[in-house]
Write a protein that holds these residues in place. Structure first.
Motif, PDB file in Angstrom:
ATOM      1  N   LEU A 265       0.835  -1.200   0.000  1.00 41.10           N
ATOM      2  CA  LEU A 265       0.000   0.000   0.000  1.00 41.10           C
ATOM      3  C   LEU A 265       0.874   1.256   0.000  1.00 41.10           C
ATOM      4  CD1 LEU A 265      -2.870  -1.008   2.457  1.00 41.10           C
ATOM      5  CD2 LEU A 265      -2.741  -1.305  -0.022  1.00 41.10           C
ATOM      6  N   PRO A 266       0.406   2.400  -0.524  1.00 45.08           N
ATOM      7  CA  PRO A 266      -0.900   2.593  -1.179  1.00 45.08           C
ATOM      8  C   PRO A 266      -0.950   1.940  -2.559  1.00 45.08           C
ATOM      9  CG  PRO A 266       0.398   4.600  -1.309  1.00 45.08           C
ATOM     10  CD  PRO A 266       1.180   3.655  -0.434  1.00 45.08           C
ATOM     11  N   LEU A 267      -2.170   1.498  -2.909  1.00 46.07           N
ATOM     12  CA  LEU A 267      -2.393   0.773  -4.152  1.00 46.07           C
ATOM     13  C   LEU A 267      -2.994   1.741  -5.171  1.00 46.07           C
ATOM     14  CD1 LEU A 267      -2.056  -2.187  -5.109  1.00 46.07           C
ATOM     15  CD2 LEU A 267      -4.516  -2.469  -4.688  1.00 46.07           C
ATOM     16  N   LYS A 268      -2.238   2.038  -6.197  1.00 46.84           N
ATOM     17  CA  LYS A 268      -2.691   2.986  -7.209  1.00 46.84           C
ATOM     18  C   LYS A 268      -3.657   2.311  -8.176  1.00 46.84           C
ATOM     19  CE  LYS A 268       1.536   5.762  -7.048  1.00 46.84           C
ATOM     20  NZ  LYS A 268       2.678   6.314  -7.829  1.00 46.84           N
ATOM     21  N   PRO A 269      -4.428   3.097  -8.913  1.00 50.42           N
ATOM     22  CA  PRO A 269      -5.358   2.508  -9.879  1.00 50.42           C
ATOM     23  C   PRO A 269      -4.630   1.617 -10.884  1.00 50.42           C
ATOM     24  CG  PRO A 269      -5.876   4.828  -9.556  1.00 50.42           C
ATOM     25  CD  PRO A 269      -4.596   4.572  -8.820  1.00 50.42           C
ATOM     26  N   GLY A 270      -5.198   0.430 -11.104  1.00 53.63           N
ATOM     27  CA  GLY A 270      -4.606  -0.529 -12.019  1.00 53.63           C
ATOM     28  C   GLY A 270      -3.693  -1.538 -11.356  1.00 53.63           C
ATOM     29  N   GLN A 271      -3.269  -1.294 -10.104  1.00 48.48           N
ATOM     30  CA  GLN A 271      -2.397  -2.226  -9.404  1.00 48.48           C
ATOM     31  C   GLN A 271      -3.231  -3.256  -8.648  1.00 48.48           C
ATOM     32  OE1 GLN A 271       0.176   0.155  -6.943  1.00 48.48           O
ATOM     33  NE2 GLN A 271       1.521   0.712  -8.662  1.00 48.48           N
ATOM     34  N   ALA A 272      -2.553  -4.384  -8.271  1.00 50.88           N
ATOM     35  CA  ALA A 272      -3.244  -5.476  -7.602  1.00 50.88           C
ATOM     36  C   ALA A 272      -2.336  -6.086  -6.547  1.00 50.88           C
ATOM     37  CB  ALA A 272      -3.692  -6.543  -8.607  1.00 50.88           C
ATOM     38  N   VAL A 273      -2.940  -6.696  -5.536  1.00 48.99           N
ATOM     39  CA  VAL A 273      -2.226  -7.447  -4.502  1.00 48.99           C
ATOM     40  C   VAL A 273      -2.917  -8.800  -4.354  1.00 48.99           C
ATOM     41  CG1 VAL A 273      -1.435  -5.416  -3.236  1.00 48.99           C
ATOM     42  CG2 VAL A 273      -3.641  -6.417  -2.672  1.00 48.99           C
ATOM     43  N   THR A 274      -2.153  -9.786  -3.821  1.00 49.17           N
ATOM     44  CA  THR A 274      -2.699 -11.131  -3.593  1.00 49.17           C
ATOM     45  C   THR A 274      -2.660 -11.433  -2.108  1.00 49.17           C
ATOM     46  OG1 THR A 274      -0.533 -12.128  -3.980  1.00 49.17           O
ATOM     47  CG2 THR A 274      -2.040 -11.956  -5.868  1.00 49.17           C
ATOM     48  N   VAL A 275      -3.667 -12.148  -1.661  1.00 50.80           N
ATOM     49  CA  VAL A 275      -3.764 -12.557  -0.253  1.00 50.80           C
ATOM     50  C   VAL A 275      -4.030 -14.057  -0.230  1.00 50.80           C
ATOM     51  CG1 VAL A 275      -4.999 -12.271   1.916  1.00 50.80           C
ATOM     52  CG2 VAL A 275      -4.690 -10.298   0.401  1.00 50.80           C
ATOM     53  N   PRO A 276      -3.069 -14.872   0.268  1.00 53.35           N
ATOM     54  CA  PRO A 276      -3.328 -16.319   0.379  1.00 53.35           C
ATOM     55  C   PRO A 276      -4.143 -16.616   1.637  1.00 53.35           C
ATOM     56  CG  PRO A 276      -1.071 -15.818   1.033  1.00 53.35           C
ATOM     57  CD  PRO A 276      -1.680 -14.525   0.603  1.00 53.35           C
ATOM     58  N   VAL A 277      -5.128 -17.459   1.476  1.00 57.68           N
ATOM     59  CA  VAL A 277      -6.016 -17.840   2.578  1.00 57.68           C
ATOM     60  C   VAL A 277      -6.038 -19.366   2.651  1.00 57.68           C
ATOM     61  CG1 VAL A 277      -8.364 -17.751   3.493  1.00 57.68           C
ATOM     62  CG2 VAL A 277      -7.432 -15.764   2.301  1.00 57.68           C
ATOM     63  N   ASP A 278      -5.776 -19.903   3.834  1.00 58.34           N
ATOM     64  CA  ASP A 278      -5.826 -21.353   4.060  1.00 58.34           C
ATOM     65  C   ASP A 278      -7.218 -21.724   4.555  1.00 58.34           C
ATOM     66  OD1 ASP A 278      -3.202 -21.762   3.312  1.00 58.34           O
ATOM     67  OD2 ASP A 278      -2.434 -21.399   5.334  1.00 58.34           O
ATOM     68  N   ILE A 279      -7.814 -22.700   3.858  1.00 55.78           N
ATOM     69  CA  ILE A 279      -9.144 -23.203   4.234  1.00 55.78           C
ATOM     70  C   ILE A 279      -8.934 -24.560   4.890  1.00 55.78           C
ATOM     71  CG2 ILE A 279     -11.439 -23.820   3.403  1.00 55.78           C
ATOM     72  CD1 ILE A 279     -10.947 -22.021   0.995  1.00 55.78           C
ATOM     73  N   HIS A 280      -9.288 -24.653   6.147  1.00 58.53           N
ATOM     74  CA  HIS A 280      -9.039 -25.865   6.931  1.00 58.53           C
ATOM     75  C   HIS A 280     -10.372 -26.393   7.434  1.00 58.53           C
ATOM     76  CE1 HIS A 280      -6.786 -28.759   9.142  1.00 58.53           C
ATOM     77  NE2 HIS A 280      -7.177 -28.317  10.340  1.00 58.53           N
ATOM     78  N   ALA A 281     -10.803 -27.518   6.864  1.00 57.69           N
ATOM     79  CA  ALA A 281     -12.072 -28.127   7.242  1.00 57.69           C
ATOM     80  C   ALA A 281     -11.804 -29.212   8.279  1.00 57.69           C
ATOM     81  CB  ALA A 281     -12.762 -28.711   6.014  1.00 57.69           C
ATOM     82  N   LYS A 282     -12.129 -28.941   9.502  1.00 59.88           N
ATOM     83  CA  LYS A 282     -11.860 -29.874  10.597  1.00 59.88           C
ATOM     84  C   LYS A 282     -13.099 -29.964  11.476  1.00 59.88           C
ATOM     85  CE  LYS A 282      -8.390 -30.748  14.190  1.00 59.88           C
ATOM     86  NZ  LYS A 282      -7.222 -30.168  14.897  1.00 59.88           N
TER      87      LYS A 282
END
Length: 1151
Positions: A773-790
């Motif tokens: 950040l800051p994220l200017k127009p046209g830029q992108a970021v990725t966020v990894p999310v772990d899905i744990h089904a227990k």
């Protein structure tokens, strides 16, 4: 007389007629300028008298009408004013000759004449002449009015002399017989000496003198003469002149009763003061005395109580008698074909009197009679004039529709086929004047109020005629406006075929001249308002739509919103104020965002019997700068309610109001305002536009799916996992707006409540994204999310009944353990129901959660606004393994135990379960038992919840949380993991799934107690070596063997004292134990130990020694004295480890 004067009124009988005409070539505009100034002198008070002379001016008068001057003197031209332009002296002789010719035209009746010369200068202009006035120009003639007044006074002198001459009774003189033009041939050869003839002459002369008296301002004398004339003429049945005498009597009475006149505002004249003074101050022999009190007249000139005046003025007719005498006079006129003009004018005069008296029905009878009076062959212009006057008279008495009818007849007469050059402009103007009579208005707003007024069929006919007339005038724009008005206001009365024809005509007109919202101004100043097509289509409701959930702005809590006001200082008021139109003016409780597309939904329907194409349909907004994005739509015939969404972009912040919409239908552009729409439902048309905010677009590494039920989400993903499996979801956030993104927060909410979830369902690391950040127009970021089904791995009750010990094999126990069992394989009959059990137990559970991203930036962040974008996560959890039964067995060590797990594979694949270097392979629908040796757990070392948490939770919740914490510690130690490998021959691909298994939900309270370390820990050391877990202590025969017993108190309270006794024995492995070993084992000292009280976390140690006399395997049993054991501790606290000692021969040392 063939040319009627439709402007005649009763008071014209007291006027003298003056004709004003041009001589030679006079500019028309200049002539009428002078004519206007001359006609302004319409009443002159005669010098040295209290009488006034009234003048009626005409710039055109037929000479044949002048021949009726003896019949009624106000028809006689007594004055002539000529206007001429003369620029040089050479033109003067010719001008004078022309003036002389004009005088000869009216010479028999003229009293006096004047010539006004403009433009002539020099000697001729300096001559002083009474009958000629010279002016240098039309602009330089200041004394025109004065010369006219002098001219009028000269006419009065002649008039007065004629009156006196005719009124004087000259005995012996023969009275001439006054005749109308058509009578002269009838009186040839009559006996002039007969009494009947003389009475006729006297009666006609009396009537003539009455006319002169009335013109000369002698009202009362005129009344006397008229009465005398009526009596004389009635006796000889001279009906034509009797009618004239009666009409004169009526006119004089009308002048008396209505000094203000009957011709309306245009013909109103000042009341004459001579009416009262003539009889009050003058008295002549032969005149009947009539006393009138001047104070009886009101300030308006009309008596408040006319009955008293009539009583005093016996010669004056009452208001009711005036109308009766008019009827009688008109009936006499009707006997003569050549008196049609006189009859018609009398009807007109009577109507004007009745209009003042507000007797409309009687007036309509006179007008109906006037309609059928035959005047012979009239020209088209005369017909137009006649119908126009009839229309005005009907309007005067309040018969508006009748008036409109004759006005329309006059309009059609303007374009009659017999006219070589039809007057379409005059026709159009007259048609416009008929609109009010047919309850028509050119303003469409008048047709949106209440029910329809008037006859729709007649109104449509009239509008069609307006369209046709405007087209023939060569004004297509006017045709489009009238046809649009017809379609808009008369739509409900048009048949399906008429609707098609009107729209086709409209399209033809608009192809040449498109219709718009401009105001059309006609040459006479009339303005035609625009006609918006609010019925094409018809709008029933207007709704402002909220932005999508991902674009809605939210206010930071704690910051005041704009426009937060209190309408009342009281918290509650029973009085609710309502105002009309609040639905459209009240503010909506959501906001739009500057720069983002906003939507307004209209519910419309098409009333036409054919497909309706609407082009360029957009919004009309006010309050902020707004960019409308027009749309085009096609509505099927009689479509019913149809939703239409109009969009646009607000370019600035503030409060914006939806005023209406604009359309283009059949080539006509319309601006339709909501205030002019009838029956439109709206929840509000004003909304706040907040400053611009960034806009995020969310995409994931998994394909999208249907949205979760009951949740308004930006996007959703759905995946299938086995219980205990973990999968990573990569979320990409791209700034697709025009503002820079400055802040980003992330949170989650689990929607599933009926399924018990162990561990974190969703977990992520946001630090990498925040660092970008800051994220200017046209830029992108990725966020990894772990899905744990227990979820819970426990089996059901019916599964436990199916899986008995007969079909379970146990693995994991040591080979040397006496508890190792080899069970029979599963019977074949169990396999028959495998599919049934698999479908019964292999049910899928669903987990749902929402990931929320809260972000802000731009001017909206300064104002305290942010946005949220959400992602729904739906996981269908299939069972991986079931733990159908969990139990424990003691191990050889007191600090260990065996955990027995009955594991069932409900999947369709082969499954491998591993735990602490142990592996169990399970086929589909197979159940096996796994034994895992584990160290017991010290649950007391786990952190305790805070006092606030304990105070807010119930005992059941506290116990449940405690068991969950214990189960989590056990599960993390076991490290149970499963692995599924399946090969698909068709797809030539392999599916590999792995995950963890958990026993957290299957551990009972009893199992937890068995796996917990005892509060009292006993350590036994033989010869310095700890004896536990099948450890064998070696010693030499004859050597002293040290024995040490150590107690560690892990409980929360002090324990003790304790008394211990050591008893040695031998086990023959056949169920026989020998404890009589006094000759084999001896104690050095006592075989009993005493332990005093041990405080929490403290320890105590007892030391002794043994001496083995023989070789062999010996066991030491350490027992408590019965009276010293604390019964408040669990039995596991008093289980001391078994001690195994092996005594061997001492090793001899070689010499």
């Amino acid at each position: 007389m063939s040319v009627p004067d439709y402007m005649q009124c009763a008071e014209d009988h007291q006027t003298v007629l003056v004709v004003v005409q041009p001589v030679g070539i006079v500019p028309e505009d200049q002539f009428f300028r002078i004519y206007k100034r001359i006609s302004s002198v319409n009443q002159v008070n005669v010098r040295d008298t209290q009488r006034a002379l009234f003048i009626r001016y005409r710039h055109h008068y037929p000479p044949e009408n002048n021949e009726w001057g003896d019949f009624q003197t106000h028809r006689k031209v007594v004055g002539l004013i000529s206007v001429t332009s003369c620029s040089s002296a050479k033109e003067w002789p010719q001008t004078a000759e022309r003036f002389h010719g004009q005088k000869e035209l009216f010479g028999s009746t003229l009293y006096d004449s004047r010539l006004l010369v403009f433009g002539l200068q020099g000697d001729i202009a300096e001559q002083q002449r009474t009958d000629v006035a010279f002016y240098p120009s039309y602009d330089n003639c200041p004394d025109v009015e004065k010369r006219v007044e002098d001219f009028v006074e000269s006419i009065f002198i002649v008039l007065e002399s004629k009156r006196l001459d005719r009124a004087t009774d000259k005995s012996g003189d023969k009275i001439p017989l006054l005749c109308v033009p058509f009578e002269k041939k009838d009186f040839v050869g009559l006996d002039t000496d007969s009494r009947h003839y003389k009475k006729r002459c006297q009666g006609r002369m009396r009537k003539h003198v009455g006319d002169l008296c009335l013109q000369a301002g002698m009202l009362q004398d005129a009344l006397v003469h008229y009465h005398m004339a009526v009596e004389l003429l009635r006796s000889v049945n001279d009906f034509l002149w009797l009618g004239a005498a009666l009409e004169g009597l009526c006119s004089a009475s009308v002048i008396f009763h209505y000094p203000g006149g009957t011709a309306g505002k245009s013909g109103a004249r000042k009341p004459s003061i001579s009416a009262a003074t003539d009889t009050g101050k003058r008295h002549r022999p032969g005149a009947q005395e009539v006393l009138i009190d001047p104070g009886a007249l009101t300030t308006s000139g009309i008596s408040a109580d006319t009955s008293s005046e009539i009583g005093r003025a016996k010669n004056c007719l009452s208001q009711e008698d005036i109308i009766e005498k008019y009827k009688e006079a008109i009936s006499y006129y009707g006997k003569y074909k050549n008196a049609g003009v006189i009859e018609l004018e009398a009807c007109v005069k009577a109507v004007r009197v009745l209009a003042i008296q507000k007797r409309a029905m009687e007036a309509s009878e006179f007008l109906q009679n006037a309609v059928y009076i035959n005047l012979g062959q009239l020209s088209e212009e005369e017909k137009i004039q006649r119908y126009s006057v009839l229309s005005e008279l009907y309007e005067l008495i309040g018969f508006h529709r009748k008036s409109a009818f004759f006005k329309r007849v006059a309009a059609m007469q303007c374009v009659a086929p017999t006219i070589p050059d039809p007057g379409w402009k005059a026709c159009y103007r007259l048609l416009l004047e008929t609109l009010p009579g047919y309850s028509l208005s050119l303003d469409p707003k008048d047709f949106s109020k209440g029910t329809h007024r008037g006859w729709a069929a007649v109104q449509m006919r009239l509008l069609h005629e307006l369209v046709y007339a405007s087209r023939r005038m060569g004004n297509p724009g006017l045709s489009v406006r009238h046809l649009s008005f017809l379609l808009q206001t008369m739509l409900d009365f048009l048949s399906d075929q008429e609707k098609k024809e009107v729209t086709q005509s409209l399209e033809n007109y608009t192809s040449k001249c498109p219709g718009g919202m401009n105001i059309i101004t006609l040459p006479d100043g009339l303005k035609l308002p625009p006609v918006p097509f609010t019925k094409l289509p018809i709008v029933k409701s207007v709704s402002l739509l909220n932005l999508p959930a991902s674009l809605r702005p939210h206010k930071v809590k704690g910051l005041p919103g704009q426009g937060v006001t209190s309408a009342s200082p009281f918290i509650y008021s029973p009085i609710t104020l309502h105002s009309r139109g609040d639905d459209r003016t009240k503010k909506i409780d959501f906001q739009w965002v500057q720069g983002d597309v906003c939507e307004v939904q209209l519910m419309v329907y098409n009333p036409m019997p054919f497909e309706l194409r609407v082009e360029n349909m957009g919004l009309l907004m006010s309050g902020v700068e707004f960019e409308s994005l027009p749309a085009a739509l096609s509505l099927p015939a009689e479509s019913g309610l149809y939703p239409v969404t109009l969009v646009g972009v607000p370019r600035t912040a503030g409060n914006i109001t939806v005023n209406g919409y604009h359309t283009s239908v059949f080539g006509v552009s319309s601006d339709c305002l909501l205030d002019s729409l009838v029956g439109v439902k709206s929840s509000g048309c004003t909304v706040e536009v907040v400053p611009s905010l960034p806009r995020l677009q969310l995409s994931t590494s998994l394909p999208r799916s249907a949205r979760l039920c009951g949740e308004d989400l930006s996007s959703s993903v759905c995946l299938q996992l086995f219980n205990g499996e973990t999968q990573q979801l990569v979320i990409t956030l791209e700034n697709i707006g025009s503002e820079t993104l400055n802040t980003l927060e992330m949170s989650s909410k689990t929607l599933t409540t009926k399924e018990k979830l162990f561990g974190d369902f969703l977990s992520w690391d946001l630090q990498d994204a925040l660092s970008r950040l800051p994220l200017k127009p046209g830029q992108a970021v990725t966020v990894p999310v772990d899905i744990h089904a227990k979820l819970d791995f426990s089996g059901q009750e019916n599964l436990l009944q199916d899986l008995n010990d007969d079909g379970i094999s146990v693995t994991g126990l040591p080979i040397s353990s006496p508890l190792r069992q080899v069970l029979k394989p599963r019977p074949e009959n169990k396999q028959v129901n495998a599919d049934t059990s698999k479908s019964e137990y292999n049910h899928v559970k669903t987990l749902e959660a929402v990931l929320n991203f809260r972000y802000s930036g731009g001017l909206g962040q300064v104002e305290g606004y942010y946005r949220e974008i959400s992602l729904g996560v739906k996981v269908d959890v299939e069972p991986s393994v079931f733990f159908t039964r969990v139990s424990t067995l003691p191990a050889s060590s007191t600090r260990q135990c065996h955990l027995l797990l009955d594991v069932f594979n409900p999947t369709e694949h082969e499954l491998t379960l591993t735990a602490r270097n142990q592996q169990l392979i399970l086929h589909s629908s197979e159940c096996q038992r796994m034994a895992i040796q584990v160290d017991k757990f010290d649950f007391e070392s786990l952190p305790m919840p805070s006092h606030d948490v304990l105070r807010q939770s119930s005992l059941y919740q506290q116990e449940e949380e405690r068991q969950q914490a214990h189960g989590g510690q056990i599960n993390s130690t076991l490290d149970l993991r499963w692995n599924i490998i399946s090969f698909s021959c068709q797809l030539l691909s392999s599916l590999c799934s792995s995950g963890e298994a958990s026993v957290e939900g299957v551990l009972t309270q009893l199992v937890l107690e068995h796996m917990q370390l005892a509060p009292l820990q006993w350590d036994v050391l033989v010869n310095g070596k700890a004896c536990d877990s099948d450890v064998v202590a070696d010693c030499k025969v004859g050597d002293a063997v040290p024995l040490e017993v150590k107690l560690t108190n892990r409980s929360k309270s002090p324990v003790g004292p304790f008394s211990l006794t050591v008893v040695p024995f031998q086990d023959y492995q056949n169920g026989v134990q020998n404890s009589e070993l006094q000759d084999v084992v001896t104690f050095i000292g006592s075989n009993s130990f005493y332990i005093d009280s041990v405080s929490p976390a403290g320890n105590s140690t007892c030391v002794g020694a043994l001496l083995f006399l023989y070789t062999g395997d010996f066991y030491l049993s350490i027992k408590f004295q019965d009276d010293s054991v604390g019964r408040d501790l669990p039995p596991a606290s008093f289980c001391l480890p078994s001690v195994h000692v092996r005594a061997q021969e001492p090793v001899e040392v070689a010499a």
